[in-house]
Design an enzyme around this catalytic site. Structure first.
Site, PDB file in Angstrom:
ATOM      1  N   TRP A   1       0.826  -1.201   0.000  1.00 30.04           N
ATOM      2  CA  TRP A   1       0.000   0.000   0.000  1.00 30.04           C
ATOM      3  C   TRP A   1       0.866   1.260   0.000  1.00 30.04           C
ATOM      4  CZ3 TRP A   1      -0.189   4.064   3.440  1.00 30.04           C
ATOM      5  CH2 TRP A   1      -1.248   4.943   3.283  1.00 30.04           C
ATOM      6  N   HIS A   2       2.064   1.144   0.580  1.00 26.13           N
ATOM      7  CA  HIS A   2       2.903   2.329   0.723  1.00 26.13           C
ATOM      8  C   HIS A   2       3.503   2.814  -0.577  1.00 26.13           C
ATOM      9  CE1 HIS A   2       2.550   1.381   4.965  1.00 26.13           C
ATOM     10  NE2 HIS A   2       2.923   2.619   5.200  1.00 26.13           N
ATOM     11  N   GLY A   3       3.480   2.021  -1.599  1.00 29.29           N
ATOM     12  CA  GLY A   3       4.017   2.522  -2.859  1.00 29.29           C
ATOM     13  C   GLY A   3       4.096   1.454  -3.917  1.00 29.29           C
TER      14      GLY A   3
ATOM     15  N   PHE B   1       2.033   8.422  -1.155  1.00 30.28           N
ATOM     16  CA  PHE B   1       1.483   7.065  -1.126  1.00 30.28           C
ATOM     17  C   PHE B   1       0.010   7.153  -1.416  1.00 30.28           C
ATOM     18  CE2 PHE B   1       4.878   6.832   2.280  1.00 30.28           C
ATOM     19  CZ  PHE B   1       5.861   6.662   1.337  1.00 30.28           C
TER      20      PHE B   1
END
Lengths: 471, 504
Positions: free
Chosen positions: A313-315, A471
């Site tokens: 999810w962060h990138g 993000f």
């Protein structure tokens, strides 16, 4: 727009303040929150459109789709819609780019990542999932849902607010002196964390591990520790500002951080770090998968899936997946070692102390995976970290250490020492003895000084967008 | 926050502070140029439908608002003061502070290839705006404020000040286009390494010493292979200019003489680079070795402590070496009137953002010939985005542009800057006419060569748009001197420009 920007702070916010006061006056004469909500929606859309005028259409479409499908009871379709949007816009380049290049050599996929999409899709998903599971009712008014999803303090970098948490506040809210004082305090604290700490630390990080790989182990350690502090101050600073602005507007958003580096275990760390994201994955991924009550293989699967998704999810980069997997494995390890402990810590005091220290080390090492999206550089960094050695005249390291000594000390203290408790102690034992006006003046002067210092540093500074807005 | 009265006081105080900042930012006169950063500040963007749709208008307005805060320079100075309390600043004479200095490394050979543009092919310009690094940042956007103060020549002739706004810039040694770096080995060991191994990239700034001994030094970077190409291009000139004597002076910077021993491993070797160039010159070019003579005078102020340039005194010793090689008269300093700009703080303050540099200014001393009547003719360039857009008509003006004490552009005392063609008629009658092809280091040389030549022409490598062969023939030039600092000599664009001069 970003929070740490002079135009936002000293033009946008005053205009919003004036508009809100006028709206409040109008609403007070005709009962309800309609005008105040309309003002908030207008400013939120302006905030978003400032840098993303085209993708505001995607945001609005997302709201309309969510509202319509929830009303129709087609929440699953809505969830799928948001997941597809997220995959296309956030991961499209990573997942489909190589395919396109294979099919048509020389061509490259370039999908723009709309700012805040990770957050507002998650809020929409949480709303749809909650409607589906009857945790809340579908909102009949489109404007209310529009306000919930687009409200600017939490629109582009959270906290990920659940619909139920602010449902009532959208219908009726009051703002007390205490709310405003607390809100201002959080805004200034957040701004100071971002501008005075995170942005200054980022210079050390860029210098030691960003522009080129470090040459020695001390350089690598210092760079990594600084990044650990930078990302915390950056993100928690944003969250503080968001919560503070919400408070001034009459909304109470959930907390997102609770002194994460003072955790006693990795499990505990994730209860304190980006709490609203952890809550989202727990409630909408981990538990639906079966949670921790299933058989051992299923639990292992559930944890690994949940944490890989959390990482990813962060990138849109594989290192984030690896970062999530890393924490998944650590959590499994803690679970296996200390299954009877709620916090997943050893029973003995000495063991707990050791595990606390080891946890800090493991979390900081994890930021090394998080920082490098190039696996070659990541490997190079860890090689230097563990085998780079110590050089007697490491002037680069010594220079960074001495030139930033006070900044580092303040950062480390705020991260690793329970300052909240110390502050509370001071408040109770010393400040309580002072007259109210003295306390008010002291607090006001300190906050004003922080505001002025942060503003000075913002002037002429390179634009440092909050890390989590990426993000 | 239980006590409501306490909260009200808190809200009142913070609200007052907040509103004070709001009003200062809204009602104060917006800054348009920064003398500290030597650049024009952002202009309010043109708002068009396409720029709105592309999402450029909003951020551009935000940038304008942040960039043009009232009294920007004063605010920046305050911000530097705040930044400088981050750590321990002064540890006495042994103080060494690093600003963007990096480890020097050996890179694989393939990264050390010459990236110079093929002969005759115009060099591709980078599309991106230069980043604000100490090497190219403030200087890359330099000019506006300096121009305002240093445009008497242009003003006297009623010229458009566009060129002078740019000409007053004092550019930093350019960052080489190649990304080559060197191994962290002592300088003496470089001789044993293959050529590519000691090529280095520009490597930040160190600030050493304390009090009046505070000195900011740009750590050396430059490409050996590009520098070799520079030598090859210079070597084309004798053939292109038959009958004209060609000289090449590569000027070391302060790091060659004043770098603390502890920090030596963080800089590349300028001596090796200069040797590399000199050895690559054609025998028809006379190499001028100034490294040694400057090294003999390091106890004197031959380099500025707060600026990236050398001091005029350093240029004096270098000019002496050139005069010796050219066989022209070179009187000693008693033939000059010494003039001083006190409290001078140069470019290194903004490059390093180290307040110790600002707090320890120096004297900028320059020398004016006592008994010569100079007739100086300028042809200014109008620049657009740093490139020459037009050449203005010639006009007369003083060679030395007076500066007030404390003026941070004191190095522009010579000709007011770079973006121009300068011709100085000295009154000397010896049939010798000199062209100096230079970067800003070369600006300090002409004052010491007026006794030796009847005309001195000063052409800047970055702006000259004419054909050099034609220029030399039209002006009866007898001597051509290439005078570049060692950073520029190792920069691809410098060699490319000199190559282009022969063909454009």
């Amino acid at each position: 727009m970003i929070f740490a920007d002079l135009l936002f702070l000293y033009v946008f916010l005053p205009l919003l303040l004036i508009a809100c006061l006028a709206a409040r006056y109008i609403d007070s004469r005709r009962q309800g929150m309609g005008v105040q909500n309309a003002v908030l929606i207008f400013f939120s859309l302006l905030f978003y459109a400032w840098g993303e005028p085209v993708f505001i259409l995607l945001l609005l479409l997302s709201v309309v789709v969510t509202w319509a499908l929830a009303k129709k009871g087609a929440c699953r379709v809505g969830i799928v819609y948001h997941l597809v949007m997220l995959v296309v816009f956030k991961y499209g380049n990573l997942l489909f780019g190589p395919l396109l290049t294979m099919a048509a050599p020389g061509s490259a996929l370039s999908i723009h990542l709309p700012i805040g999409i990770s957050f507002y899709t998650f809020q929409s998903i949480s709303y749809l999932a909650d409607v589906r599971s009857c945790r809340c009712e579908a909102q009949p008014k489109l404007s209310r849902l529009l306000l919930y999803i687009t409200m600017f303090p939490q629109l582009i970098a959270g906290p990920i607010v659940r619909y139920q948490e602010i449902e009532k506040m959208m219908e009726e809210r009051t703002v007390t002196d205490s709310d405003i004082a607390e809100g201002i305090s959080r805004i200034i604290r957040g701004l100071a964390k971002k501008v005075i700490l995170a942005d200054q630390l980022s210079e050390i990080v860029t210098h030691l591990i960003g522009e080129q790989l470090p040459g020695t182990t001390p350089q690598a350690v210092l760079g990594l520790v600084c990044f650990s502090m930078q990302i915390y101050f950056d993100f928690s600073g944003y969250s503080d500002m968001a919560i503070g602005m919400g408070r001034c507007l009459g909304f109470t958003f959930p907390e997102n951080f609770n002194a994460p580096y003072q955790c006693c275990s990795v499990t505990d760390f994730w209860r304190r770090w980006h709490m609203t994201l952890g809550r989202f994955f727990r409630d909408y991924v981990y538990i639906p998968l079966g949670g921790g009550r299933a058989g051992r293989p299923a639990v292992i699967r559930n944890i690994l899936i949940t944490w890989m998704l959390t990482g990813f999810w962060h990138g849109a980069s594989w290192n984030f997946l690896l970062w999530g997997l890393y924490f998944g494995i650590l959590l499994l390890l803690e679970r296996a070692l200390w299954k009877d402990s709620h916090d997943r810590v050893p029973a003995h005091r000495a063991g707990r102390v050791l595990w606390r220290i080891l946890t800090a080390v493991l979390v900081i090492l994890g930021w090394g995976i998080f920082y490098f999206d190039d696996f070659g550089r990541m490997a190079g960094f860890f090689v230097v970290l563990f085998t780079g050695g110590i050089v007697a005249s490491d002037l680069l390291f010594v220079s960074q250490l001495t030139q930033n000594a006070f900044l580092l000390i303040i950062g480390l203290v705020l991260c690793f020492v329970p300052t909240e408790r110390i502050c509370a102690l001071i408040r109770d034992k010393i400040a309580a003895r002072l007259p109210f006006w003295c306390r008010g003046i002291l607090r006001g002067a300190a906050a004003s000084a922080l505001l002025i210092i942060a503003t000075l540093l913002l002037v002429g500074a390179t634009n440092h967008p909050f890390l989590y807005t990426r993000f | 926050m239980k006590d409501s009265r306490e909260n009200l006081i808190y809200i009142a105080i913070t609200g007052l502070a907040f509103m004070a900042i709001v009003f200062i930012l809204l009602l104060g006169k917006r800054s348009t140029q920064s003398e500290l950063e030597r650049r024009e500040l952002a202009e309010f963007p043109e708002i068009t439908a396409p720029s709105l749709i592309r999402g450029e208008a909003g951020p551009a307005v935000s940038e304008w608002y942040a960039d043009t805060v009232p009294k920007r320079d004063r605010v920046l100075n305050m911000a530097m003061d705040v930044r400088n309390v981050r750590g321990i600043r002064d540890t006495g004479e042994e103080t060494i502070r690093f600003h963007n200095v990096k480890e020097l490394r050996t890179e694989p050979e393939e990264t050390a290839q010459v990236t110079a543009a093929p002969a005759g092919e115009p060099e591709k310009q980078p599309e991106k705006e230069p980043e604000k690094t100490p090497e190219n940042g403030p200087a890359a956007n330099a000019g506006a404020s300096a121009g305002a103060e240093n445009a008497p020549a242009a003003a006297a002739a009623g010229q458009n000040d566009t060129a002078d706004a740019e000409t007053a810039q004092t550019e930093a040694p350019a960052e080489p286009e190649t990304t080559e770096t060197a191994s962290a080995v002592p300088e003496e060991a470089y001789d044993a390494l293959p050529e590519e191994a000691f090529t280095v990239g520009s490597n930040g700034i160190i600030v050493s010493g304390s009090g009046s001994n505070t000195r900011a030094i740009m750590m050396y970077g430059g490409s050996a292979s590009v520098a070799k190409h520079y030598a090859e291009v210079v070597s084309m000139y004798p053939e292109a200019l038959p009958g004209v004597r060609v000289y090449c002076m590569v000027i070391p910077t302060a790091v060659s003489y004043y770098c603390p021993v502890q920090a030596l491993s963080y800089t590349g070797s300028q001596l090796d680079q200069i040797r590399n160039i000199m050895e690559s010159l054609s025998p028809a070019v006379t190499g001028i070795n100034v490294y040694s003579v400057l090294g003999e005078h390091t106890e004197e102020p031959i380099y500025l402590r707060t600026d990236h340039h050398w001091a005029p005194l350093g240029a004096y010793y270098a000019a002496g070496e050139f005069a010796k090689a050219a066989g022209v008269p070179f009187p000693d300093l008693s033939s000059y009137e010494e003039r001083v700009v006190h409290n001078y703080c140069g470019t290194m303050y903004m490059y390093s953002q180290d307040t110790a540099v600002r707090d320890n200014p120096e004297d900028f001393v320059y020398y004016v010939p006592r008994d010569l009547t100079l007739e100086t003719t300028y042809i200014n360039y109008t620049l657009s985005d740093g490139r020459v857009a037009a050449e203005n008509p010639p006009f007369s003006g003083p060679f030395f542009q007076p500066m007030n004490d404390g003026n941070s552009n004191a190095y522009c005392v010579f000709m007011g800057g770079d973006a121009k063609i300068t011709r100085v008629q000295t009154g000397v009658q010896n049939g010798r006419r000199l062209v100096i092809l230079k970067d800003s280091f070369g600006n300090a040389l002409p004052e010491f060569l007026f006794y030796g030549f009847e005309e001195v022409h000063v052409l800047d490598a970055r702006y000259f748009t004419r054909n050099i062969v034609q220029y030399v023939q039209e002006n009866g030039i007898t001597d051509v001197l290439f005078a570049n600092n060692v950073f520029h000599a190792g920069t691809k664009s410098t060699a490319a420009a000199y190559e282009r001069f022969l063909k454009q």
